[in-house]
Design a protein around this motif. Sequence first.
Motif, short mmCIF file in Angstrom:
data_model
loop_
_atom_site.label_atom_id
_atom_site.label_comp_id
_atom_site.label_asym_id
_atom_site.label_seq_id
_atom_site.Cartn_x
_atom_site.Cartn_y
_atom_site.Cartn_z
N ASP A 1 -20.49 8.87 10.73
CA ASP A 1 -21.78 9.64 10.35
C ASP A 1 -21.76 10.80 10.61
O ASP A 1 -21.07 11.47 11.57
CB ASP A 1 -22.70 8.72 11.58
N ASN A 2 -22.12 11.68 9.69
CA ASN A 2 -22.17 13.25 9.87
C ASN A 2 -23.28 13.68 10.60
O ASN A 2 -24.18 12.83 11.13
CB ASN A 2 -22.18 13.91 8.41
N LYS A 3 -23.61 14.95 10.84
CA LYS A 3 -24.49 15.21 11.57
C LYS A 3 -26.02 15.02 11.28
O LYS A 3 -26.97 14.92 12.06
CB LYS A 3 -24.54 16.83 11.87
N GLU A 4 -26.26 14.59 9.81
CA GLU A 4 -27.48 14.34 9.53
C GLU A 4 -28.08 12.77 9.58
O GLU A 4 -28.75 12.24 9.33
CB GLU A 4 -27.74 14.90 7.95
N GLY A 5 -26.71 11.89 10.21
CA GLY A 5 -26.91 10.70 10.36
C GLY A 5 -26.45 9.92 9.37
O GLY A 5 -26.76 8.57 9.19
N LYS A 6 -26.02 10.59 7.86
CA LYS A 6 -25.49 9.64 6.97
C LYS A 6 -24.11 9.27 7.04
O LYS A 6 -23.17 9.97 7.70
CB LYS A 6 -25.68 10.80 5.73
N ARG A 7 -23.76 7.99 6.62
CA ARG A 7 -22.68 7.84 6.58
C ARG A 7 -21.83 8.30 5.51
O ARG A 7 -22.14 8.30 4.24
CB ARG A 7 -22.57 6.04 6.23
N VAL A 8 -20.47 8.74 5.70
CA VAL A 8 -19.87 9.52 4.97
C VAL A 8 -18.44 8.55 4.72
O VAL A 8 -17.89 8.29 5.87
CB VAL A 8 -19.24 10.95 5.31
N TYR A 9 -17.90 8.25 3.43
CA TYR A 9 -16.83 7.52 3.28
C TYR A 9 -15.68 8.63 2.93
O TYR A 9 -15.87 9.38 1.91
CB TYR A 9 -16.88 6.46 2.32
N VAL A 10 -14.62 8.26 3.35
CA VAL A 10 -13.24 9.18 3.04
C VAL A 10 -12.24 8.27 2.42
O VAL A 10 -11.83 7.44 3.15
CB VAL A 10 -12.62 10.13 4.60
N THR A 11 -11.52 8.65 1.72
CA THR A 11 -10.39 8.01 1.01
C THR A 11 -9.29 9.16 1.04
O THR A 11 -9.39 10.34 0.58
CB THR A 11 -10.43 7.47 -0.33
N GLU A 12 -8.08 8.99 1.67
CA GLU A 12 -6.93 9.81 1.93
C GLU A 12 -5.65 9.25 1.71
O GLU A 12 -5.48 8.14 2.00
CB GLU A 12 -7.28 10.72 3.15
N VAL A 13 -4.59 10.08 1.51
CA VAL A 13 -3.27 9.64 1.63
C VAL A 13 -2.61 9.86 3.18
O VAL A 13 -2.84 11.20 3.52
CB VAL A 13 -2.36 10.31 0.53
N GLY B 1 3.35 7.92 0.86
CA GLY B 1 2.58 7.60 2.05
C GLY B 1 1.77 6.17 1.79
O GLY B 1 2.13 5.66 0.77
N ARG B 2 0.71 6.16 2.39
CA ARG B 2 -0.24 4.99 2.10
C ARG B 2 -1.73 5.67 2.05
O ARG B 2 -1.86 6.61 2.75
CB ARG B 2 -0.11 4.11 3.20
N LEU B 3 -2.38 5.00 1.23
CA LEU B 3 -3.74 5.11 1.00
C LEU B 3 -4.65 4.46 2.26
O LEU B 3 -4.23 3.37 2.69
CB LEU B 3 -4.28 4.58 -0.15
N GLN B 4 -5.59 5.43 2.75
CA GLN B 4 -6.41 5.08 3.89
C GLN B 4 -7.80 5.26 3.51
O GLN B 4 -8.17 6.49 2.98
CB GLN B 4 -5.90 5.58 5.03
N THR B 5 -8.77 4.49 3.87
CA THR B 5 -10.36 4.75 3.78
C THR B 5 -10.79 4.54 5.21
O THR B 5 -10.45 3.60 6.10
CB THR B 5 -10.99 3.84 2.93
N ASN C 1 0.81 -1.11 -0.06
CA ASN C 1 -0.09 -0.10 -0.05
C ASN C 1 0.87 1.13 -0.08
O ASN C 1 1.25 1.66 1.14
CB ASN C 1 -1.05 0.18 1.36
N ARG C 2 1.37 1.69 -1.07
CA ARG C 2 2.22 2.81 -1.38
C ARG C 2 1.58 3.79 -2.46
O ARG C 2 1.39 3.48 -3.57
CB ARG C 2 3.66 2.17 -1.82
N VAL C 3 1.63 4.74 -2.18
CA VAL C 3 1.33 6.21 -2.96
C VAL C 3 2.41 7.18 -2.96
O VAL C 3 3.10 7.53 -1.89
CB VAL C 3 -0.17 6.84 -2.38
N ILE C 4 2.90 7.51 -4.15
CA ILE C 4 3.61 8.55 -4.36
C ILE C 4 3.13 9.74 -5.24
O ILE C 4 2.52 9.35 -6.40
CB ILE C 4 5.03 8.20 -4.95
N LEU C 5 3.05 10.88 -4.68
CA LEU C 5 2.57 11.96 -5.51
C LEU C 5 3.39 13.19 -5.85
O LEU C 5 4.10 13.42 -4.63
CB LEU C 5 1.00 12.54 -4.75
#
Length: 153
Positions: free
Chosen positions: A83-95, A75-79, A3-7
């Motif tokens: 749950d946001n304020k409205e109760g909806k599930r939010v998915y985040v992908t980041e390095v 770095g590495r990719l992470q997901t 799991n390696r990311v270079i940007l």
Amino acid sequence: MINRVILVGRLTRDPELRYTPSGVAVTTFSLAVDRQFKNAQGEKEADFINVVAWRQTAELCAQYLKKGSQTGVDGRLQTRSYDNKEGKRVYVTEVVAENIQFLSPAGERREGGSGFQAPPAANPNRGYGFDRTDDPFANESKTVDISDDDLPF
């Protein structure tokens, strides 16, 4: 498994420095990374990638980077999800950055009050690298004679 990311890209906004309740520094920013090809209209497109840095690396990024700074991230990719304020599930992908190279010239970076030049590498595990002005071979005009047998490629 790998799991390696270079940007390499430019910051789309100034880094945001925060601290966890236990006092650990965390910085987030977004990198605009150009694609290698042009679209149907002949224009280059970019991907906007979220990056998070922790601890000393986070503090150095917040101190020396700004919107438009050219930056290299290893770095590495992470997901993750929440749950946001409205109760909806939010998915985040980041390095998650493990090593950050400050690629913009020092004059284009934020400066500390004393005129200290920011290190080009922000990695507390391997030190700070060296500034391009500290290159011992910068003013050397001699060529280096290396045998083809000594080259790794």
